[in-house]
Design an enzyme around this catalytic site. Structure first.
Site, mmCIF file in Angstrom:
data_model
loop_
_atom_site.group_PDB
_atom_site.id
_atom_site.type_symbol
_atom_site.label_atom_id
_atom_site.label_comp_id
_atom_site.label_asym_id
_atom_site.label_seq_id
_atom_site.Cartn_x
_atom_site.Cartn_y
_atom_site.Cartn_z
ATOM 1 N N SER A 1 0.761 -1.272 0.039
ATOM 2 C CA SER A 1 0.015 -0.169 0.109
ATOM 3 C C SER A 1 0.914 1.178 0.136
ATOM 4 C CB SER A 1 -0.875 0.005 1.209
ATOM 5 O OG SER A 1 -1.429 1.283 1.337
ATOM 6 N N TYR B 1 -1.059 -1.120 10.120
ATOM 7 C CA TYR B 1 -1.498 -1.430 8.863
ATOM 8 C C TYR B 1 -0.349 -0.824 7.902
ATOM 9 C CZ TYR B 1 -3.798 -1.071 4.231
ATOM 10 O OH TYR B 1 -3.870 -1.342 2.756
#
Length: 276
Positions: free
Chosen positions: A142, A155
């Site tokens: 990401s 995350y």
């Protein structure tokens, strides 16, 4: 792996969002596709759609929070069409919240699914790929792995780790016939966490941009075919910002704050806190 036709792919996290779109993109390359995830009904729907394209497809329900079962997952997947040639580690957990509001179980749970499971799955398929002289592993990271955003600490940490993992694997196996790629999407519209943010009135700006599941899936196929080390798909030219971040981290922090991303996640975190 320039030749994909007739090869076997396994895609994790294929019950929604990006996973089914990646599976369809590989199916359009005439690959045999096995998908895995927790929701049997969603997997069945994905497999039906893949078979409608005219390729062989199957599903293996699995919960990646059970790390001890990763080996059995690979064994079951290979019973469908044979040894796995392409592994796409797509499954991931997103939990936007204040760092101290997350429980220890939530923190370690995200590490298990986002990082430990991809490492273990890769470890299971790699010996066979090396023995057969072909194979490719893709890690879906990401942009959060490039610039850690507020309220996304675990995350961001796990996605950054996937980038380092890919670099290390390429360094160790650079002279082998097996390739490794990491794909870093930005905000993906139409589904997933970002779409839920859009529905609440939060939206990315022009600097960060937004992309689509189809564009990201196309980049996954491109990464496999060309053995690309890293692919960024954010819908905006963000590499200059990443270069600035490497040279001047404090300035990059101010740039990220200026985009409004941190404030956007703070508001989302506050909304979830009130809902809880």
């Amino acid at each position: 792996m320039e030749r994909l036709r007739g090869r076997v792919a396994l895609v994790t996290g294929a019950t929604g969002g990006l996973g089914p779109v990646i599976a369809r993109a590989l199916a359009r390359e005439d690959m045999d596709v096995v998908v895995t995830g927790r929701r049997v009904d969603a997997l069945d729907e994905t497999v039906t759609g893949l078979r409608a394209i005219g390729v062989r497809a199957d599903s293996v329900p699995a919960d990646l929070t059970d790390l001890d079962a990763t080996g059995a997952l690979i064994e079951r997947a290979e019973r469908s069409f044979g040894p796995i040639d392409v592994l796409v580690n797509n499954a991931g957990v997103e939990n936007v919240a204040a760092f101290t509001a997350l429980t220890p179980e939530e923190l370690t749970g995200m590490v298990d699914v986002n990082l430990s499971a991809p490492m273990l799955l890769t470890r299971h398929v790699l010996p066979g790929m090396l023995a057969r002289g072909r194979g490719h592993v893709v890690f879906i990271s990401s942009m959060a792995g490039k610039f850690g955003l507020a309220y996304c600490e675990p995350y961001a940490a796990t996605k950054a780790a996937l980038i380092g993992l890919t670099q290390a694997l390429r360094a160790e196996y650079g002279q082998s016939p097996v390739g490794f790629s990491v794909v870093c999407p930005g905000f993906i519209g139409g589904d997933g966490m970002y779409q839920r943010m859009v529905e609440r009135g939060f939206r990315s700006n022009r600097v960060i941009g937004e992309t689509t599941t189809a564009k990201v899936a196309d980049k996954v196929v491109k990464a496999i075919r060309r053995d690309l080390p890293e692919v960024i798909e954010s819908g905006a030219p963000v590499r200059p910002l990443l270069s600035v971040g490497a040279l001047a981290p404090r300035f990059a922090e101010r740039m990220v704050a200026w985009t409004g991303a941190n404030a956007m996640f703070r508001r989302l975190s506050e909304e979830r806190g009130r809902a809880g």
